[in-house]
Design a protein around this motif. Structure first.
Motif, PDB file in Angstrom:
ATOM      1  N   LEU A  26       3.752   5.830  -5.597  1.00 39.86           N
ATOM      2  CA  LEU A  26       3.621   5.943  -7.050  1.00 39.86           C
ATOM      3  C   LEU A  26       2.499   6.911  -7.424  1.00 39.86           C
ATOM      4  N   GLN A  27       1.389   6.810  -6.696  1.00 42.16           N
ATOM      5  CA  GLN A  27       0.251   7.671  -6.991  1.00 42.16           C
ATOM      6  C   GLN A  27       0.594   9.139  -6.773  1.00 42.16           C
ATOM      7  N   GLU A  28       1.412   9.397  -5.770  1.00 39.42           N
ATOM      8  CA  GLU A  28       1.813  10.774  -5.490  1.00 39.42           C
ATOM      9  C   GLU A  28       2.773  11.289  -6.569  1.00 39.42           C
ATOM     10  N   THR A  29       3.668  10.414  -7.014  1.00 38.56           N
ATOM     11  CA  THR A  29       4.661  10.827  -8.004  1.00 38.56           C
ATOM     12  C   THR A  29       4.061  10.958  -9.399  1.00 38.56           C
ATOM     13  N   PHE A  30       3.158  10.006  -9.732  1.00 38.16           N
ATOM     14  CA  PHE A  30       2.510  10.006 -11.051  1.00 38.16           C
ATOM     15  C   PHE A  30       0.994   9.975 -10.845  1.00 38.16           C
ATOM     16  N   PRO A  31       0.391  11.103 -10.506  1.00 43.30           N
ATOM     17  CA  PRO A  31      -1.033  11.116 -10.140  1.00 43.30           C
ATOM     18  C   PRO A  31      -1.987  10.852 -11.290  1.00 43.30           C
ATOM     19  N   GLY A  32      -1.522  10.892 -12.504  1.00 43.47           N
ATOM     20  CA  GLY A  32      -2.415  10.697 -13.643  1.00 43.47           C
ATOM     21  C   GLY A  32      -2.740   9.248 -13.953  1.00 43.47           C
ATOM     22  N   VAL A  33      -2.159   8.300 -13.207  1.00 41.71           N
ATOM     23  CA  VAL A  33      -2.352   6.876 -13.463  1.00 41.71           C
ATOM     24  C   VAL A  33      -3.027   6.223 -12.264  1.00 41.71           C
ATOM     25  N   ASP A  34      -3.993   5.360 -12.526  1.00 46.76           N
ATOM     26  CA  ASP A  34      -4.596   4.536 -11.472  1.00 46.76           C
ATOM     27  C   ASP A  34      -3.698   3.313 -11.306  1.00 46.76           C
ATOM     28  N   ASP A  74       0.828  -1.208   0.000  1.00 50.90           N
ATOM     29  CA  ASP A  74       0.000   0.000   0.000  1.00 50.90           C
ATOM     30  C   ASP A  74       0.864   1.261   0.000  1.00 50.90           C
ATOM     31  N   ALA A  75       1.933   1.214   0.748  1.00 53.35           N
ATOM     32  CA  ALA A  75       2.836   2.366   0.808  1.00 53.35           C
ATOM     33  C   ALA A  75       3.540   2.581  -0.528  1.00 53.35           C
ATOM     34  N   VAL A  76       3.927   1.492  -1.182  1.00 51.09           N
ATOM     35  CA  VAL A  76       4.593   1.601  -2.478  1.00 51.09           C
ATOM     36  C   VAL A  76       3.645   2.217  -3.504  1.00 51.09           C
ATOM     37  N   LEU A  77       2.414   1.715  -3.564  1.00 54.31           N
ATOM     38  CA  LEU A  77       1.448   2.230  -4.532  1.00 54.31           C
ATOM     39  C   LEU A  77       1.045   3.675  -4.219  1.00 54.31           C
ATOM     40  N   ALA A  78       0.959   4.002  -2.939  1.00 56.33           N
ATOM     41  CA  ALA A  78       0.641   5.386  -2.569  1.00 56.33           C
ATOM     42  C   ALA A  78       1.739   6.335  -3.020  1.00 56.33           C
TER      43      ALA A  78
END
Length: 295
Positions: A198-206, A192-196
Motif C-alpha cells: 500500500l505504501q508503495e502504491t499510495f506513498p502520500g499516506v502513512d 507487513d507485506a500488505v502495508l508495504a
C-alpha cells in the motif's frame, strides 16, 4: 439567541463546550448521569423532553443517530417557536432529510440540512459543514457568527446530504475493508507485506497510522457508523442501485460494535478504550475472540 442541542453524544458535547457562554439547553433520550453532569459543567440547561429543550430556541441543532433524524424532527416540531432554525447534522439519506424538513416547515420552523464532511473531534466547531435547503443562505451568517465554518451547498434539499452519503460509501467502506483486510493479514502473518505494498502504491499516506485510526474510530463509534451506512445504502437505493458495498460495510461496522459492547476491546469509557496506537493489538483481540467462538 437560545440554542437547543438535541442529542448529547460526542458531537453534542463538543458543541456544548465550544458554544459555552450562549444560552444552551439540551435533551437526549438516553439522558445518562454522565451526560447531565457534563451539561451542568458547561452551563447547559438539561431538559426533560424534546419539547422542553426547543421551547424558545432560535436555533435547534439535531445531532442524533441517523435512524432518529425524522423522529426527532417529529418530536420537536410542535414546540418550535415561529421561524426557529432546525439544523439537522444527522447522516441521513436525502429522502429522510426531505421528510424531516416537511415536518419542521409545516410547524413554522426553518429546516436546514447540514452535511458534516469529516470527523468532528479534530476540527470541533470549525468542522467543514455543507448547508442545504431554501433557508441555508439565511442561516449561514448566523452560524459563522457562532464560530462554525459553514458553506452553502445548494438550495435544494437533499443535495448536501447526497454529497456526504456518497463520500461515506468510500470512507466508511475503507474502515470496514481495512479491518477485514488487516485482521485477515494478521492471521496469515502477511500484514507487513500488505502495508508495504500500500505504501508503495499510495506513498502520500502513512498507512500504519491510518490503519490504527480506522480501528479506533470503528471500535468506538461502530454502532453510529452502522446506522449511518444503512442510510447510505438507502441513498444508493434511492438512486436505483443495489447497495452491495454499503450493505456489507454496515454489517461489518455493526459486528465491530457488538464486539465492543461485549468487552472484546476493553471496557467502554475507560481511558485506553479505542486508543491503541497500533492496530495490531486490536486485530489480535479480534482473532482471539474468533478462535474462542470456533473452539
Amino acid at each position: 439567541m437560545k440554542i437547543a442541542l438535541v442529542g448529547y453524544g460526542e458531537v453534542g458535547r463538543i458543541l456544548a463546550e465550544d458554544l459555552r457562554g450562549h444560552a444552551l439547553s439540551a435533551f437526549d433520550l438516553k439522558g445518562s448521569s454522565a451526560m447531565q453532569t457534563h451539561a451542568a459543567a458547561q452551563g447547559v440547561q438539561w431538559a426533560a423532553s424534546h419539547a422542553e429543550a426547543v421551547q424558545g430556541a432560535g436555533l435547534v441543532i439535531s445531532a442524533v443517530t441517523a435512524s432518529q433524524a425524522v423522529p426527532v424532527a417529529e418530536a420537536c416540531a410542535p414546540a418550535l417557536q415561529p421561524g426557529a432554525y432546525v439544523l439537522d447534522l444527522n447522516s441521513a439519506s436525502p429522502g429522510a432529510k426531505q421528510r424531516a424538513a416537511a415536518l419542521v416547515d409545516a410547524a413554522g420552523g426553518r429546516y436546514v440540512e447540514g452535511a458534516v464532511m469529516t470527523s468532528v473531534p479534530p476540527y470541533r466547531l470549525r468542522v467543514p459543514l455543507l448547508l442545504g435547503g431554501p433557508h441555508a443562505a439565511a442561516l449561514a451568517p448566523v452560524l459563522t457568527g457562532l464560530g462554525f465554518a459553514p458553506r452553502v451547498h445548494d438550495a435544494r434539499l437533499g443535495v448536501a446530504s447526497a454529497t456526504k452519503m456518497c463520500r461515506s460509501v468510500l470512507i466508511k467502506g475503507m474502515e470496514a475493508m481495512f479491518i477485514e483486510s488487516l485482521t485477515t493479514a494478521r492471521h496469515y502473518g502477511v500484514e507487513d507485506a500488505v502495508l508495504a505494498s500500500l505504501q508503495e502504491t499510495f506513498p502520500g499516506v502513512d498507512w500504519q497510522k491510518q490503519a490504527s485510526y480506522f480501528f479506533q474510530r470503528v471500535i468506538e463509534h461502530g454502532r453510529r457508523r452502522s446506522e449511518e451506512v444503512r442510510e447510505v445504502a438507502e441513498t444508493v437505493r434511492e438512486a436505483g442501485l443495489t447497495p452491495w458495498s454499503a450493505a456489507g460495510t454496515a454489517e461489518r461496522q455493526a459486528w465491530m460494535a457488538d464486539l465492543a459492547d461485549a468487552g472484546v476491546f476493553g471496557t467502554r469509557g475507560s481511558p485506553g478504550f479505542a486508543r491503541s496506537a497500533d492496530w495490531r493489538q486490536e486485530a489480535d483481540r479480534l482473532l482471539d475472540r474468533i478462535k474462542e467462538t470456533q473452539d
